[in-house]
Design an enzyme around this catalytic site. Sequence first.
Site, PDB file in Angstrom:
ATOM      1  N   GLY A  56       0.814  -1.200   0.000  1.00 41.72           N
ATOM      2  CA  GLY A  56       0.000   0.000   0.000  1.00 41.72           C
ATOM      3  C   GLY A  56       0.847   1.249   0.000  1.00 41.72           C
ATOM      4  CB  SER A  57       0.425   4.567  -1.540  1.00 45.46           C
ATOM      5  OG  SER A  57       0.654   4.050  -2.841  1.00 45.46           O
ATOM      6  N   GLY A  58       1.519   5.326   1.138  1.00 48.85           N
ATOM      7  CA  GLY A  58       1.513   5.942   2.461  1.00 48.85           C
ATOM      8  C   GLY A  58       2.728   5.608   3.282  1.00 48.85           C
ATOM      9  CE  LYS A 107       5.151  -3.290   3.655  1.00 44.92           C
ATOM     10  NZ  LYS A 107       5.375  -3.306   2.184  1.00 44.92           N
ATOM     11  CG  ASP A 112       1.058  -6.330   1.010  1.00 43.83           C
ATOM     12  OD1 ASP A 112       0.236  -5.759   0.260  1.00 43.83           O
ATOM     13  OD2 ASP A 112       1.771  -5.705   1.813  1.00 43.83           O
ATOM     14  CG  HIS A 221      -1.006  -0.784   7.191  1.00 42.76           C
ATOM     15  ND1 HIS A 221      -0.488  -2.026   7.439  1.00 42.76           N
ATOM     16  CD2 HIS A 221      -0.596  -0.450   5.939  1.00 42.76           C
ATOM     17  CE1 HIS A 221       0.194  -2.446   6.381  1.00 42.76           C
ATOM     18  NE2 HIS A 221       0.142  -1.501   5.463  1.00 42.76           N
ATOM     19  CB  THR A 485      12.321  45.193  20.242  1.00 38.35           C
ATOM     20  OG1 THR A 485      12.813  46.484  20.653  1.00 38.35           O
ATOM     21  CG2 THR A 485      12.201  45.148  18.724  1.00 38.35           C
ATOM     22  N   GLY A 549       9.892  39.808  24.689  1.00 42.87           N
ATOM     23  CA  GLY A 549      11.101  40.421  25.240  1.00 42.87           C
ATOM     24  C   GLY A 549      10.794  41.591  26.146  1.00 42.87           C
TER      25      GLY A 549
END
Length: 565
Positions: A56-58, A107, A112, A221, A485, A549
């Site tokens: 899978g992508s990601g 994997k 898969d 995932h 400032t 400051g």
Amino acid sequence: MKKLVNAPRAVVREMLEGFVALAPGQALLEGETVVVRSDTPRDAGARKVAVLSGGGSGHEPAHAGYVGAGMLDAAVAGDVFTSPSTDAVLAAIRAVAGPAGALLVVKNYTGDRLNFGLAAELARAEGIPVETVVVADDVALHDTVEPARRRGIAGTVLVHKIAGAAAASGASLAEVAREATAAAAELGTMGVALGPCTVPAAGRPGFTLGEDELELGLGIHGEQGVRRVPMQPADALVDTLLTTILEDRRISSGERVALLVNGLGGTPPMELAIVARRALAVLREAGVRVERAWSGTFLSALEMPGCSLSLLKVDDARLKRLDSATTAPAWPGAGLVAPQRAPRQVTQVQEAPVDAGARQPGMDAFHKAALAVAVAFDVSEARLTALDSAAGDGDLGISLARGAAAIRELPESSWTSPTRALNAIGNALRRAIGGSSGPFYATALLRAARHLVDRKADATAWAEAFGIAVDAISELGGARPGDRTMLDALRPAADAFAREVKAGRSAAEAWAACVREGEQGAEATARMQPRLGRASYLGERALGVQDAGAAAVVIWLKALTPFIK
């Protein structure tokens, strides 16, 4: 959900187009979400053993980032966190494999295994020899499932490298498969997440975590981990991860390993370096020899904050594979580990010893006043951090807290005279405080100290020294009142003190006027358009927020009030 995408359905194809456009050694297979080596011989008979992976992508830069000579010949991308189709895997095999065959690095997820496995069968039916190695390196599941059912996570990248190097050396399919399988069997990985990720098509996080919670032993995932635990320092988490890996993989003193410190997508290099530092220290203490180590984002879970650690047992032959050259754009390089050594010592200029002498009258009160300022900085750290975060970089609170610690650590010999004390405080602050505050306060104090040399430290002298100190800050930074400032609090405060002293008011009365003017000046900064510093980048968006400051100036002015007599 905010993501830099055009449409969820177009994410994978457009991502791969971007990857390939930036990688001359890669090509995108027509009609498929498959990245292949651009130098793949057209004549199938001329092809070596091909190594393919995907999922899978990601998980970027996996898997397309590892396509190149010496690693993968092809990467197959499915939708986000979804296995690619059988047809896509088969198309990849046909595009890069020939009679020498192909190895599929898979994997250990059901989708898969099914799609790569079926594609392998179809390829074999076409006469292409195919072998498969399944990576199941997630040791977090050691009490949950049998080893063969564990997930494949970031350590898979090391298997890509070993298999790719073996294939590039001319090894046969059986030899490449044997090396990859052996590496997968001696690989262990475990991860931790500090928060969830958001799948573009889902539009919401996969789980929720409290501010003081994290997920231990998660996959890649966006799913929850093995257990939820309280937030802990980085060192404690590294200890937990490594202890589990070492015990599960039976790695003991004297053994050699490669270490992969992997970010899950939302972890900055700063934090990964802290993790790597501890991991190396723990392994060295255990007597384990870290031969190679890499730190970065190698296999992610979209934008998930967190990391994983992988250990791979190595010998000379496996190190040779890890060290072999590759053109894969995401491979991080040699992974050489620096020898353990103490930090180099900075050459110090030896100053001639100075007799501090006895404390001058009033210096006991001076010392107490300085310590009161230190306490005020500590108490105000959160407020100053919030103010500085709203219109700056958010570091003022912690910077002044460091300055407070430096003041407290000054030796007794620093408090014998106003000049000596101001010099000591100025030098301590310049060493302790980074950013702009350190140089500003150090310059002011050192300039004031010079003015008080050989002068009677009465109210007039202090008023002059205060004005000179403010001038020094203005000269150094180029700021003027009205620029939003610290000068907007300092200048009116110093002018009021000098004016009231000259008019014959007591020091306490003059200081009260000084504090009032400083407060009013600091409050006015919330209505000012910033012209200097990081706040100037925000323009009108900084309006309504007091300058941090200037607020800090009021804090120490008030802290000194009880000591002005």
